[in-house]
Design an enzyme around this catalytic site. Structure first.
Site, mmCIF file in Angstrom:
data_model
loop_
_atom_site.group_PDB
_atom_site.id
_atom_site.type_symbol
_atom_site.label_atom_id
_atom_site.label_comp_id
_atom_site.label_asym_id
_atom_site.label_seq_id
_atom_site.Cartn_x
_atom_site.Cartn_y
_atom_site.Cartn_z
ATOM 1 N N MET A 13 0.870 -1.398 0.048
ATOM 2 C CA MET A 13 0.093 0.014 -0.006
ATOM 3 C C MET A 13 0.816 1.280 0.029
ATOM 4 O O MET A 13 1.888 1.265 0.600
ATOM 5 C CB MET A 13 -0.935 0.092 1.120
ATOM 6 C CG MET A 13 -1.990 -1.221 1.397
ATOM 7 S SD MET A 13 -3.055 -0.860 2.547
ATOM 8 C CE MET A 13 -1.819 -0.987 4.005
ATOM 9 N N CYS A 55 -1.065 4.687 -0.365
ATOM 10 C CA CYS A 55 -1.832 5.633 -0.552
ATOM 11 C C CYS A 55 -3.032 5.619 0.013
ATOM 12 O O CYS A 55 -3.178 4.472 0.524
ATOM 13 C CB CYS A 55 -1.771 6.550 -1.887
ATOM 14 S SG CYS A 55 -2.630 5.545 -3.018
ATOM 15 N N CYS A 92 -5.110 3.078 -1.905
ATOM 16 C CA CYS A 92 -4.672 1.585 -1.548
ATOM 17 C C CYS A 92 -5.558 1.442 -0.190
ATOM 18 O O CYS A 92 -5.848 0.107 -0.170
ATOM 19 C CB CYS A 92 -3.330 1.466 -1.185
ATOM 20 S SG CYS A 92 -2.305 1.874 -2.676
ATOM 21 N N TYR A 147 -2.147 -6.709 -3.355
ATOM 22 C CA TYR A 147 -1.314 -6.514 -2.214
ATOM 23 C C TYR A 147 -0.921 -7.834 -1.534
ATOM 24 O O TYR A 147 -1.366 -8.928 -1.866
ATOM 25 C CB TYR A 147 -1.960 -5.793 -1.166
ATOM 26 C CG TYR A 147 -2.561 -4.362 -1.685
ATOM 27 C CD1 TYR A 147 -1.641 -3.325 -1.976
ATOM 28 C CD2 TYR A 147 -3.726 -4.218 -2.285
ATOM 29 C CE1 TYR A 147 -2.115 -2.056 -2.576
ATOM 30 C CE2 TYR A 147 -4.159 -3.019 -2.924
ATOM 31 C CZ TYR A 147 -3.583 -1.929 -3.087
ATOM 32 O OH TYR A 147 -3.772 -0.659 -3.894
ATOM 33 N N CYS A 205 -3.017 17.272 38.028
ATOM 34 C CA CYS A 205 -3.706 18.038 37.175
ATOM 35 C C CYS A 205 -4.799 19.242 37.969
ATOM 36 O O CYS A 205 -4.558 20.222 37.856
ATOM 37 C CB CYS A 205 -4.717 17.401 36.217
ATOM 38 S SG CYS A 205 -5.568 18.566 34.953
ATOM 39 N N CYS A 219 -2.753 21.747 35.899
ATOM 40 C CA CYS A 219 -3.680 22.510 34.793
ATOM 41 C C CYS A 219 -4.659 23.458 35.472
ATOM 42 O O CYS A 219 -4.756 24.545 35.308
ATOM 43 C CB CYS A 219 -4.446 21.219 33.875
ATOM 44 S SG CYS A 219 -3.395 19.993 33.424
ATOM 45 N N CYS A 260 -11.343 39.643 2.012
ATOM 46 C CA CYS A 260 -11.302 39.072 3.434
ATOM 47 C C CYS A 260 -12.031 37.703 3.496
ATOM 48 O O CYS A 260 -11.432 36.885 4.468
ATOM 49 C CB CYS A 260 -12.195 40.207 4.226
ATOM 50 S SG CYS A 260 -11.305 41.698 4.685
ATOM 51 N N CYS A 261 -12.945 37.396 3.015
ATOM 52 C CA CYS A 261 -13.681 36.281 2.996
ATOM 53 C C CYS A 261 -14.095 35.643 1.614
ATOM 54 O O CYS A 261 -14.940 34.465 1.537
ATOM 55 C CB CYS A 261 -15.118 36.480 3.657
ATOM 56 S SG CYS A 261 -16.237 37.546 2.853
#
Length: 551
Positions: A13, A15, A18, A65, A127, A132, A548-549
Site C-alpha cells: 500500500m 496511499c 490503496c 497486495y 492536574c 492544569c 477578506c472572506c
C-alpha cells in the site's frame, strides 16, 4: 458466536486509495469494522469465529497486495466476574489517583471488576491539585489584569489597580477544592471502588504492601505521575527555589523572578508573574524558547513575550546561585559572556521526573529507564505480565489526556484480555501563553527525518482578519504536508485561541486529510480557525490577493 478483532500485515500500500481498496476487499470477504494504514502496512478488522481466515489473505492478494502475519487483538473474553478473579483480593490494584488512575478505575468498574486505589497524598493527582486547573485559573486572572492596563483600542480608558495575590490564590484554592470534590471524591462514591491511604510498595512480583498491609490483585496499574525535576546548579538548594507547584502558592507578587527553562511551564508561569507585575527573566539552554515547536512559532512567541516586558536569554546555562548577604544572584553563561541576574526568586522549570522512587519496582520485576520512567510495550504492559503503567510515570508525552487515554486502555487490556495498542501519532499539545501555542503531528524537521518529501506553508498574522480586528498581530500558522500525497503531516498554530483551533487539526490528521481536502471546507469567518484553511490555500495561491472572506 465468538468474534475476533484481527490485525494483518499488508504490504504494497502506498496511499489513501490503496487503503480504501484493501478495506473493500476485506469487507467483501466477510470482515466488518475494517480499517487499513499504508504507513503502518497493516489492516485491522473483525471476523466471526467460524469464518475461514485464509479467505481474507486471498482477498488481499486478489487486489494486488501482499498479506503477511495475522495477530488476534481481541476476542470475546470472560468478564472479571467469570474467570479473572482467581483467589486474589482485587481484579485491579491502582497506585496513584490522578487522571490515568481514575480513567482506569472507571473502566474497570464498568467491566465489573473489584478495584482498589492507593494514594499516599492528595486524591486527584497533579492536574486538579497543582497543575492544569490552578495554573490556568491564575493565567486567566493575569490576562484580565494585564488587558485592563494594556490594550490597543482607541477611545477606551481602562486601568489596572493593585494586585492582591493572596485573595487570588485563595480563590484558586477554592476552585481546586470544589473540582477535587465533584470530579474525584464523588466519582469514587458513584463507581464504588475502595481507596486506601498510604505508601504503596511492591514486595514481590505478585504482592503490594500499603503501609504494611499486603494486598494481592490479578493486575496492577502504576499511575503515580511525575514531579518537578531540579537541575544540579551550584548553590541552588542553599539559596532556595520555586517549582511549578510552590510558585502557585506565593501570596505576594515577587518584584523580580528568574525562570530556568523556557518550555510550556516556564513560559506560562513567566508570563503569569510578568503580567501581575514581576520583572521576569527567562533562561533557556537551547538556542530558542519553546524548543520543540517550529522555529517560526518560537520566534514569533519570543517577540510577543518580549513586547509584554519579559527578558529572554537563550543559548544560556545557569551555573551558580549566590545569596551572600542580600538578594539571590544567578550566574548565567551565555553567548555574550557571563551574566549576573539579581532576583527575589528563582523558579525551576526544567522538566518533570517520574514518581517511581520507593515503589519497589526491582522486587516486582518491573523495568525502568535511566530517568526512572516505567518501560511499557504498546499495550502499556511492563516487564512483569501482571503490571501495567500509564500516564506521566511512563515515557509517554506528559499530558493529562494522554494519561487518561492510557489508563482506560491499560485497564481494558489488564481485565478483559484485550491487546489494544496505544497510538501516540496524533497527540496535540498546547502552551497557554498569550498568544497560545498549539501543535499536532510532525514538525518540518521530524517529517524530513522520517523520509518524507516535505512541503510547508506559513501564514502570517497579516493574512488573518481576526488578528486585524483584535488589534493584535501576534499570530502565525504553519502546515507541514507530504509533497507526494498532499497529506497533512503537522499543524502548528500561534494565536489567541490556538488551543481551541488545534482540535480541528487533530481530526484532520486522525482522518488522513490532504491539504486539498482541508481547503475544500467552509471555515467560519473572523475566527482564528479560519487560519487552517487559509494556510492550506497558500500552497497554491497568494492569499494576500484574496478579499477578506473570499474562497
Amino acid at each position: 458466536m465468538t468474534t475476533k478483532r484481527v490485525r494483518m500485515q499488508v504490504r504494497g500500500m502506498t496511499c489513501d486509495h490503496c487503503e480504501g481498496t484493501v478495506v473493500k476487499a476485506l469487507q467483501s470477504a466477510g470482515a466488518s469494522e475494517a480499517t487499513a494504514s499504508f504507513r503502518r502496512e497493516e489492516a485491522t478488522f473483525t471476523i466471526k469465529g467460524d469464518v475461514d481466515g485464509d479467505r481474507f489473505a486471498t482477498a488481499i492478494k486478489e487486489v494486488g497486495y501482499r498479506p503477511g502475519s495475522v495477530e488476534v487483538l481481541e476476542a470475546e473474553a470472560p468478564r472479571p466476574t467469570d474467570g479473572l478473579r482467581g483467589g486474589e483480593e482485587y481484579d485491579l490494584a491502582i497506585i496513584g489517583s490522578g487522571s490515568a488512575a481514575f480513567a482506569a478505575a472507571i473502566k474497570a468498574r464498568d467491566s465489573g471488576g473489584r478495584v482498589v486505589m492507593v494514594e499516599e497524598s492528595t486524591l486527584g493527582g497533579t492536574c486538579v491539585n497543582v497543575g492544569c486547573v490552578p495554573s490556568k485559573a491564575l493565567l486567566r486572572a493575569a490576562e484580565v489584569y494585564y488587558l485592563a492596563g494594556n490594550h490597543s483600542f482607541a477611545g477606551i480608558e481602562t486601568n489596572a489597580g493593585r494586585v492582591d495575590l493572596r485573595a487570588l490564590v485563595e480563590q484558586k484554592r477554592d476552585l481546586v477544592r470544589t473540582l477535587r470534590h465533584e470530579k474525584y471524591e464523588e466519582i469514587v462514591d458513584a463507581y464504588d471502588w475502595e481507596v486506601l491511604r498510604g505508601h504503596a510498595e511492591f514486595i514481590d512480583e505478585k504482592t503490594l504492601s500499603v503501609d504494611g498491609r499486603a494486598i494481592t490483585a490479578n493486575a496492577y496499574l502504576i499511575a503515580t505521575g511525575a514531579s518537578p525535576a531540579v537541575p544540579p546548579i551550584e548553590g541552588l538548594s542553599e539559596a532556595g527555589y520555586l517549582t511549578s507547584t510552590t510558585a502557585l502558592e506565593l501570596e505576594q507578587v515577587p518584584e523580580t523572578l528568574a525562570i530556568i527553562g523556557a518550555n510550556a511551564i516556564g513560559l506560562e508561569l513567566g508570563q503569569l508573574f510578568s503580567r501581575l507585575g514581576s520583572r521576569v527573566t527567562v533562561i533557556e539552554i537551547m538556542p530558542r524558547i519553546a524548543p520543540f515547536e517550529e522555529p517560526e512559532i518560537s520566534e514569533a512567541l519570543a517577540e510577543a513575550l518580549r513586547a509584554g516586558g519579559m527578558d529572554i536569554i537563550t543559548g544560556a546555562q545557569a551555573t551558580k546561585v549566590d545569596t551572600g548577604n542580600g538578594p539571590k544572584r544567578l550566574y548565567v553563561d551565555a553567548a555574550g559572556g557571563r551574566r549576573e541576574v539579581e532576583v527575589a526568586h528563582i523558579l525551576v522549570a526544567t522538566g518533570r521526573r517520574p514518581n517511581t522512587a520507593g515503589l519497589g519496582l526491582d522486587k516486582a520485576g518491573v523495568d525502568a529507564d535511566k530517568r526512572g520512567a516505567v518501560i511499557v510495550d504498546e499495550t502499556l504492559r511492563t516487564s512483569n505480565p501482571r503490571v501495567w503503567a500509564a500516564g506521566d510515570v511512563t515515557p509517554a508525552p506528559q499530558f493529562v489526556y494522554v494519561a487518561a487515554h492510557g489508563g482506560t486502555l491499560a485497564a481494558e487490556n489488564a481485565l478483559n484480555g484485550s491487546q489494544r495498542r496505544i497510538d501516540l501519532s496524533v497527540v496535540p499539545r498546547v502552551t497557554f501563553t498569550s498568544p497560545q501555542v498549539a501543535s499536532v503531528g510532525l514538525t518540518e524537521q521530524q517529517a524530513r527525518d522520517e523520509g518524507y518529501e516535505v512541503k510547508t506553508a506559513v501564514l502570517p498574522a497579516s493574512a488573518l482578519s481576526r488578528a486585524w480586528v483584535n488589534q493584535d498581530m501576534h499570530a502565525l500558522f504553519k502546515l507541514v504536508a507530504d509533497a507526494e500525497s498532499d497529506r497533512l503531516l503537522g499543524v502548528h498554530v500561534l494565536a489567541e485561541s490556538a488551543g481551541d483551533v488545534i482540535y480541528a487539526a487533530v481530526i484532520a490528521l486522525k482522518n488522513g486529510l490532504t491539504v486539498a481536502e482541508l481547503v475544500d471546507t467552509m471555515a467560519p469567518y473572523l475566527t482564528f480557525a479560519e487560519g487552517l484553511r487559509l494556510a492550506g490555500q497558500t500552497f497554491s495561491r497568494d492569499v494576500a490577493k484574496l478579499s477578506c472572506c473570499a474562497g
